[in-house]
Scaffold this active site. Structure first.
Site, mmCIF file in Angstrom:
data_model
loop_
_atom_site.group_PDB
_atom_site.id
_atom_site.type_symbol
_atom_site.label_atom_id
_atom_site.label_comp_id
_atom_site.label_asym_id
_atom_site.label_seq_id
_atom_site.Cartn_x
_atom_site.Cartn_y
_atom_site.Cartn_z
ATOM 1 N N TYR A 152 -10.770 -51.484 47.774
ATOM 2 C CA TYR A 152 -10.049 -50.909 46.632
ATOM 3 C C TYR A 152 -10.691 -49.589 46.203
ATOM 4 O O TYR A 152 -10.000 -48.615 45.904
ATOM 5 C CB TYR A 152 -10.055 -51.918 45.481
ATOM 6 C CG TYR A 152 -9.223 -51.527 44.265
ATOM 7 C CD1 TYR A 152 -7.846 -51.738 44.246
ATOM 8 C CD2 TYR A 152 -9.826 -50.985 43.134
ATOM 9 C CE1 TYR A 152 -7.089 -51.408 43.124
ATOM 10 C CE2 TYR A 152 -9.077 -50.658 42.003
ATOM 11 C CZ TYR A 152 -7.711 -50.869 42.005
ATOM 12 O OH TYR A 152 -6.971 -50.549 40.897
ATOM 13 N N LYS A 156 -8.748 -45.980 46.114
ATOM 14 C CA LYS A 156 -8.527 -45.203 44.891
ATOM 15 C C LYS A 156 -9.240 -43.846 44.938
ATOM 16 O O LYS A 156 -8.759 -42.871 44.360
ATOM 17 C CB LYS A 156 -8.933 -46.024 43.664
ATOM 18 C CG LYS A 156 -8.036 -47.257 43.436
ATOM 19 C CD LYS A 156 -6.557 -46.876 43.223
ATOM 20 C CE LYS A 156 -5.706 -48.066 42.803
ATOM 21 N NZ LYS A 156 -4.281 -47.718 42.551
HETATM 22 N N1 LIG Z 1 -4.689 -53.559 35.516
HETATM 23 C C1 LIG Z 1 -5.798 -52.847 35.625
HETATM 24 O O1 LIG Z 1 -6.843 -53.176 35.029
HETATM 25 C C2 LIG Z 1 -5.817 -51.591 36.464
HETATM 26 C C3 LIG Z 1 -6.942 -50.765 36.394
HETATM 27 C C4 LIG Z 1 -6.970 -49.602 37.167
HETATM 28 C C5 LIG Z 1 -5.906 -49.286 37.970
HETATM 29 N N2 LIG Z 1 -4.824 -50.117 38.027
HETATM 30 C C6 LIG Z 1 -3.727 -49.726 38.914
HETATM 31 O O2 LIG Z 1 -2.519 -49.726 38.194
HETATM 32 C C7 LIG Z 1 -1.439 -49.907 39.090
HETATM 33 C C8 LIG Z 1 -0.474 -50.926 38.513
HETATM 34 O O3 LIG Z 1 -1.127 -52.175 38.462
HETATM 35 P P1 LIG Z 1 -0.922 -53.235 37.287
HETATM 36 O O4 LIG Z 1 -2.261 -53.508 36.730
HETATM 37 O O5 LIG Z 1 0.182 -52.844 36.400
HETATM 38 O O6 LIG Z 1 -0.573 -54.523 38.173
HETATM 39 P P2 LIG Z 1 0.665 -55.537 38.201
HETATM 40 O O7 LIG Z 1 0.323 -56.506 39.283
HETATM 41 O O8 LIG Z 1 0.948 -56.069 36.848
HETATM 42 O O9 LIG Z 1 1.889 -54.614 38.664
HETATM 43 C C9 LIG Z 1 1.949 -54.060 39.944
HETATM 44 C C10 LIG Z 1 3.353 -54.238 40.502
HETATM 45 O O10 LIG Z 1 3.384 -53.607 41.797
HETATM 46 C C11 LIG Z 1 4.164 -54.427 42.657
HETATM 47 N N3 LIG Z 1 3.760 -54.217 44.049
HETATM 48 C C12 LIG Z 1 2.582 -54.563 44.630
HETATM 49 N N4 LIG Z 1 2.605 -54.267 45.931
HETATM 50 C C13 LIG Z 1 3.819 -53.740 46.195
HETATM 51 C C14 LIG Z 1 4.451 -53.276 47.376
HETATM 52 N N5 LIG Z 1 3.822 -53.321 48.563
HETATM 53 N N6 LIG Z 1 5.720 -52.799 47.290
HETATM 54 C C15 LIG Z 1 6.371 -52.786 46.102
HETATM 55 N N7 LIG Z 1 5.818 -53.217 44.961
HETATM 56 C C16 LIG Z 1 4.562 -53.702 45.010
HETATM 57 C C17 LIG Z 1 3.853 -55.860 42.202
HETATM 58 O O11 LIG Z 1 4.867 -56.757 42.606
HETATM 59 C C18 LIG Z 1 3.734 -55.708 40.692
HETATM 60 O O12 LIG Z 1 4.955 -56.016 40.038
HETATM 61 C C19 LIG Z 1 -2.063 -50.277 40.431
HETATM 62 O O13 LIG Z 1 -2.060 -49.167 41.285
HETATM 63 C C20 LIG Z 1 -3.477 -50.669 40.068
HETATM 64 O O14 LIG Z 1 -4.375 -50.459 41.134
HETATM 65 C C21 LIG Z 1 -4.759 -51.247 37.293
#
Ligand SMILES: NC(=O)c1ccc[n+]([C@@H]2O[C@H](COP(=O)([O-])OP(=O)(O)OC[C@H]3O[C@@H](n4cnc5c(N)ncnc54)[C@H](O)[C@@H]3O)[C@@H](O)[C@H]2O)c1
Length: 248
Positions: A152, A156
Site C-alpha cells: 500500500y 500511494k
Molecule cells: N479510510 C482511510 O482511512 C483512508 C486513509 C487514506 C487513504 N484512503 C484512500 O481513500 C480511498 C477511498 O477509500 P475509503 O476509505 O473511502 O474506502 P471504502 O472501502 O469505504 O470505499 C472504497 C470503494 O472503492 C470500491 N472499489 C475498491 N476496489 C475497486 C475496484 N477495483 N473497482 C471499482 N471500485 C472499487 C469499493 O467497492 C468501495 O466501495 C482509497 O484510495 C483509500 O486508499 C483511505
C-alpha cells in the site's frame, strides 16, 4: 458549498459506493454536477442512485478491467469536466519479507494501474476542450513509511508521482491534476493486521502519531475544491488532509 459551482458539469467519481467516494459524489451532486458513479459493489451504487436520482449515472464493475473503463467513458457521453480517482484498497500491513504476490498485484492494480487506465482514457476528452480537473486520492502512506504495509505504501507513493507527472505534462493544456493525502477516515475500508512484526513496529508509533479519525465529508470538501475553478491555479499538489499528521 454552492448549489451551482458544478452546474452543467460532468464528474466521474470512482469508489462512489462507499466512504470518501460516496461523500464526494453526494457533495458534487449537491453542487449541481452530473456524476458518473463507479464502484465494484452494485448494491452500494443502488443506494447512491436512490439518494441522488437523475443526477447520477451508475457504472458497476472492476476498474482493473478495461471493459469497465470503456463503460465509464461511454456513460460520460463525451463530456468529462472532472475525474476523482478515489477507489482503493488497503494491504494487510505486510512488511516486505512477508508480501504475498497476490496482495502486491491486487493493491498495485487497483490503487495505481486502474487510476492510470481511467485517467489515460479521460484525458483526450478533457484535452479536446482544453479544460479539466483530476484529483487522485493518495494517503498519508504516500508521505511516510510508517502508515501501512509495503504494498500500500508503494502504491500511494506512486500515486504522488503519477499526479505530479500528469500535472507536468497537461497543465499547459488546461488540465490540472492534484492529489489529496488523507489520514485516518471513518469508512468501510478493510485494514487487517496480518503481520506480527508490523503490529510490533507500527502499533506504538500509531498510538502516538495518529490524529483523530476524520469523516469522509471532510475529504469530499477538499476533493471538490480541487476539482472546482476555485483551485484554478493549483496543479501538481499533493495536499495532506490528515488533521496535521504530516506536520509531525
Ligand atoms: N479510510 C482511510 O482511512 C483512508 C486513509 C487514506 C487513504 N484512503 C484512500 O481513500 C480511498 C477511498 O477509500 P475509503 O476509505 O473511502 O474506502 P471504502 O472501502 O469505504 O470505499 C472504497 C470503494 O472503492 C470500491 N472499489 C475498491 N476496489 C475497486 C475496484 N477495483 N473497482 C471499482 N471500485 C472499487 C469499493 O467497492 C468501495 O466501495 C482509497 O484510495 C483509500 O486508499 C483511505
Amino acid at each position: 458549498m454552492s448549489e451551482t459551482r458544478f452546474e452543467s458539469r460532468t464528474v466521474i467519481v470512482t469508489g462512489a459506493g462507499s466512504g470518501i467516494g460516496r461523500a464526494t459524489a453526494v457533495r458534487l451532486a449537491a453542487e449541481g454536477a452530473r456524476v458518473v458513479a463507479v464502484d465494484l459493489v452494485r448494491d452500494r451504487l443502488r443506494q447512491v442512485e436512490a439518494e441522488l436520482g437523475d443526477r447520477v449515472v451508475a457504472v458497476d464493475g472492476d476498474l482493473v478491467d478495461q471493459l469497465t473503463i470503456d463503460r465509464v467513458i461511454a456513460a460520460a457521453e463525451g463530456q468529462v469536466d472532472g475525474l476523482a480517482n478515489i477507489a482503493g484498497i488497503m494491504d494487510g500491513f505486510e512488511p516486505t519479507a512477508e508480501i504475498h504476490d497476490d496482495t502486491w498485484d491486487r493493491v498495485l492494480s487497483v490503487n495505481l494501474t486502474a487510476m492510470m487506465r481511467l485517467t489515460r482514457a479521460v484525458l483526450p476528452i478533457m484535452l479536446a476542450r482544453g479544460k479539466g480537473a483530476i484529483v487522485n486520492v493518495g494517503s498519508e502512506a504516500g508521505l511516510r513509511g510508517s502508515a501501512a504495509g509495503t504494498p500500500y505504501t508503494v502504491s500511494k507513493h506512486a500515486v504522488n508521482g503519477f499526479t505530479t507527472s500528469t500535472a507536468f505534462f497537461y497543465t499547459p493544456k488546461g488540465v490540472r491534476c492534484n492529489a489529496v493525502a488523507p489520514g485516518p477516515v471513518a469508512t468501510n475500508i478493510e485494514a487487517p493486521f496480518r503481520s506480527e512484526w508490523a503490529q510490533q513496529r507500527l502499533g506504538p508509533i500509531m498510538q502516538v502519531a495518529l490524529p483523530p479519525v476524520a469523516q469522509p465529508e471532510a475529504l469530499a470538501a477538499a476533493i471538490t475544491w480541487l476539482l472546482s475553478d476555485d483551485a484554478s491555479d493549483v496543479s501538481g499538489a499533493v495536499l495532506p488532509v490528515d488533521g496535521g499528521w504530516a506536520a509531525i
